[in-house]
Scaffold this motif. Structure first.
Motif, PDB file in Angstrom:
ATOM      1  N   GLY A  44       0.826  -1.214   0.000  1.00 35.18           N
ATOM      2  CA  GLY A  44       0.000   0.000   0.000  1.00 35.18           C
ATOM      3  C   GLY A  44       0.853   1.253   0.000  1.00 35.18           C
ATOM      4  N   HIS A  45       1.917   1.232   0.783  1.00 30.86           N
ATOM      5  CA  HIS A  45       2.806   2.402   0.821  1.00 30.86           C
ATOM      6  C   HIS A  45       3.566   2.544  -0.492  1.00 30.86           C
ATOM      7  N   LEU A  46       3.958   1.424  -1.088  1.00 30.73           N
ATOM      8  CA  LEU A  46       4.635   1.503  -2.385  1.00 30.73           C
ATOM      9  C   LEU A  46       3.698   2.092  -3.433  1.00 30.73           C
ATOM     10  N   PHE A  47       2.415   1.699  -3.372  1.00 31.87           N
ATOM     11  CA  PHE A  47       1.463   2.297  -4.301  1.00 31.87           C
ATOM     12  C   PHE A  47       1.362   3.810  -4.092  1.00 31.87           C
ATOM     13  N   TYR A  48       1.369   4.224  -2.817  1.00 33.39           N
ATOM     14  CA  TYR A  48       1.370   5.665  -2.539  1.00 33.39           C
ATOM     15  C   TYR A  48       2.595   6.329  -3.165  1.00 33.39           C
ATOM     16  N   GLU A  49       3.761   5.707  -3.037  1.00 34.74           N
ATOM     17  CA  GLU A  49       4.984   6.271  -3.614  1.00 34.74           C
ATOM     18  C   GLU A  49       4.851   6.413  -5.136  1.00 34.74           C
ATOM     19  N   ILE A  50       4.238   5.425  -5.768  1.00 34.68           N
ATOM     20  CA  ILE A  50       4.050   5.485  -7.221  1.00 34.68           C
ATOM     21  C   ILE A  50       3.144   6.658  -7.593  1.00 34.68           C
ATOM     22  N   VAL A  51       2.006   6.773  -6.899  1.00 36.07           N
ATOM     23  CA  VAL A  51       1.060   7.852  -7.208  1.00 36.07           C
ATOM     24  C   VAL A  51       1.681   9.208  -6.914  1.00 36.07           C
ATOM     25  N   ASP A  52       2.398   9.297  -5.790  1.00 37.96           N
ATOM     26  CA  ASP A  52       3.046  10.559  -5.431  1.00 37.96           C
ATOM     27  C   ASP A  52       4.080  10.961  -6.475  1.00 37.96           C
ATOM     28  N   THR A  53       4.836   9.995  -6.983  1.00 38.44           N
ATOM     29  CA  THR A  53       5.829  10.278  -8.031  1.00 38.44           C
ATOM     30  C   THR A  53       5.154  10.777  -9.305  1.00 38.44           C
ATOM     31  N   MET A  54       4.028  10.174  -9.645  1.00 38.94           N
ATOM     32  CA  MET A  54       3.316  10.605 -10.846  1.00 38.94           C
ATOM     33  C   MET A  54       2.801  12.038 -10.704  1.00 38.94           C
ATOM     34  N   PHE A  55       2.297  12.387  -9.516  1.00 36.92           N
ATOM     35  CA  PHE A  55       1.802  13.746  -9.316  1.00 36.92           C
ATOM     36  C   PHE A  55       2.946  14.747  -9.267  1.00 36.92           C
ATOM     37  N   ASP A  56       4.088  14.346  -8.708  1.00 35.29           N
ATOM     38  CA  ASP A  56       5.253  15.253  -8.711  1.00 35.29           C
ATOM     39  C   ASP A  56       5.694  15.574 -10.132  1.00 35.29           C
ATOM     40  N   TYR A  57       5.536  14.601 -11.022  1.00 39.30           N
ATOM     41  CA  TYR A  57       5.965  14.815 -12.405  1.00 39.30           C
ATOM     42  C   TYR A  57       5.051  15.794 -13.144  1.00 39.30           C
ATOM     43  N   CYS A  58       3.872  16.052 -12.567  1.00 45.14           N
ATOM     44  CA  CYS A  58       2.955  17.001 -13.216  1.00 45.14           C
ATOM     45  C   CYS A  58       3.498  18.427 -13.177  1.00 45.14           C
ATOM     46  N   PHE A  59       4.239  18.768 -12.126  1.00 41.58           N
ATOM     47  CA  PHE A  59       4.660  20.156 -11.963  1.00 41.58           C
ATOM     48  C   PHE A  59       5.651  20.621 -13.035  1.00 41.58           C
ATOM     49  N   LEU A 124      -2.493   5.397   5.893  1.00 44.56           N
ATOM     50  CA  LEU A 124      -2.146   6.131   4.680  1.00 44.56           C
ATOM     51  C   LEU A 124      -2.950   7.412   4.505  1.00 44.56           C
ATOM     52  N   GLU A 125      -3.819   7.742   5.445  1.00 42.41           N
ATOM     53  CA  GLU A 125      -4.678   8.907   5.260  1.00 42.41           C
ATOM     54  C   GLU A 125      -3.864  10.181   5.113  1.00 42.41           C
ATOM     55  N   LEU A 126      -2.875  10.367   5.982  1.00 43.99           N
ATOM     56  CA  LEU A 126      -2.049  11.577   5.910  1.00 43.99           C
ATOM     57  C   LEU A 126      -1.257  11.623   4.613  1.00 43.99           C
ATOM     58  N   TYR A 127      -0.789  10.470   4.165  1.00 39.87           N
ATOM     59  CA  TYR A 127      -0.024  10.419   2.922  1.00 39.87           C
ATOM     60  C   TYR A 127      -0.890  10.827   1.735  1.00 39.87           C
ATOM     61  N   PHE A 128      -2.074  10.264   1.659  1.00 41.57           N
ATOM     62  CA  PHE A 128      -2.945  10.587   0.531  1.00 41.57           C
ATOM     63  C   PHE A 128      -3.512  12.001   0.642  1.00 41.57           C
ATOM     64  N   ASP A 129      -3.608  12.531   1.865  1.00 44.86           N
ATOM     65  CA  ASP A 129      -3.978  13.943   2.006  1.00 44.86           C
ATOM     66  C   ASP A 129      -2.941  14.838   1.330  1.00 44.86           C
ATOM     67  N   ASP A 130      -1.673  14.429   1.440  1.00 49.69           N
ATOM     68  CA  ASP A 130      -0.613  15.198   0.780  1.00 49.69           C
ATOM     69  C   ASP A 130      -0.779  15.151  -0.739  1.00 49.69           C
ATOM     70  N   ILE A 131      -1.149  14.002  -1.283  1.00 49.53           N
ATOM     71  CA  ILE A 131      -1.368  13.897  -2.728  1.00 49.53           C
ATOM     72  C   ILE A 131      -2.592  14.708  -3.139  1.00 49.53           C
ATOM     73  N   VAL A 132      -3.632  14.682  -2.300  1.00 49.89           N
ATOM     74  CA  VAL A 132      -4.819  15.487  -2.601  1.00 49.89           C
ATOM     75  C   VAL A 132      -4.452  16.969  -2.642  1.00 49.89           C
ATOM     76  N   ASP A 133      -3.586  17.400  -1.726  1.00 54.72           N
ATOM     77  CA  ASP A 133      -3.129  18.799  -1.737  1.00 54.72           C
ATOM     78  C   ASP A 133      -2.379  19.115  -3.029  1.00 54.72           C
ATOM     79  N   LYS A 134      -1.555  18.176  -3.476  1.00 55.47           N
ATOM     80  CA  LYS A 134      -0.853  18.381  -4.748  1.00 55.47           C
ATOM     81  C   LYS A 134      -1.849  18.459  -5.894  1.00 55.47           C
ATOM     82  N   ASN A 135      -2.850  17.604  -5.832  1.00 55.34           N
ATOM     83  CA  ASN A 135      -3.881  17.642  -6.863  1.00 55.34           C
ATOM     84  C   ASN A 135      -4.578  18.990  -6.877  1.00 55.34           C
ATOM     85  N   GLU A 136      -4.842  19.562  -5.706  1.00 54.91           N
ATOM     86  CA  GLU A 136      -5.478  20.871  -5.629  1.00 54.91           C
ATOM     87  C   GLU A 136      -4.570  21.966  -6.188  1.00 54.91           C
TER      88      GLU A 136
END
Length: 229
Positions: A44-59, A124-136
């Motif tokens: 689950g955490h590795l999946f978070y890392e994958i999604v977080d990496t994809m969102f970082d690449y958006c910037f 993982l709630e705090l982790y995905f909150d960080d991704i949601v913030d990036k999405n915003e």
């Protein structure tokens, strides 16, 4: 598009085409220290890392769009309005496509938090909150870029319209000047004997020319007085 299957101690990623962000993450994971950091906390955490990496690449992609809009603005005010039409259309198309991708991500991220809890010892709630913030943040940037490109499009249309008005005004002035010249030439071109100085030798040519010159200067003076020129 990236398809991901998550199970206990298992993550399978199936991209439709090679993704630089994902390839960079796997290259980093070839180092033991990075592999332990990313893969020792559950799938689950590795999946978070994958999604977080994809969102970082958006910037960086958003930065490229921002640079393109700045270049279009410079091009627009340098007088290249015709070339700007194509560039504005391309930038607008990119922004709209990006918005279609980003907009549905937030509810998807919220839905992913609960199913992934059983695959990781951490919450993982705090982790995905960080991704949601990036999405915003990404969405806010896209909204800003959308307003900018619409403003550039409106400005470019105003510039083109103003230039067309200038061209039409010039052509109208020329038509107005040519009209009395055509009238004088047409009148003196008639085979009649009643015209002033029509049969007086050289004067029969000079008189129409003089009338034309006076007409041109008279029309130009009138346009100047009306402030149409």
């Amino acid at each position: 598009e990236l398809n991901v299957f998550v199970a206990n101690n298992l993550v399978i990623t199936i991209p439709k085409e090679p993704m630089k962000a994902l390839q960079g993450l796997w290259r980093r994971c070839q180092q033991q220290e990075e592999a332990d950091r990313h893969m020792s906390r559950g799938s689950g955490h590795l999946f978070y890392e994958i999604v977080d990496t994809m969102f970082d690449y958006c910037f960086p992609i958003l930065d490229k769009i921002g640079f393109k809009l700045d270049a279009i603005e410079d091009e627009l005010f340098e007088g290249n309005s015709d070339e700007s039409v194509r560039d504005i259309s391309q930038a607008k198309h990119e922004i709209l496509n990006y918005r279609k991708i980003i907009k549905p991500q937030r509810p998807t991220l919220r839905e992913l938090e609960e199913p992934l809890q059983r695959f990781t010892p951490h919450d993982l709630e705090l982790y995905f909150d960080d991704i949601v913030d990036k999405n915003e943040r990404i969405w806010d940037l896209l909204e800003n870029y959308k307003e900018v490109v619409e403003s550039l499009e409106a400005t470019n249309e105003s510039v083109i319209t103003h230039r067309l008005n200038e061209i039409l005004r010039t052509l109208t002035v020329l038509s107005a000047i040519v009209l009395p010249l055509t009238l004088i030439a047409g009148v003196y071109g008639m085979n009649t004997d009643g015209l002033p100085l029509a049969n007086s030798g050289p004067a029969s040519f000079l008189v129409p020319i003089a009338l034309m010159v006076v007409s041109v200067f008279g029309m130009l003076s009138w346009f100047r007085w009306k402030r149409w020129l």
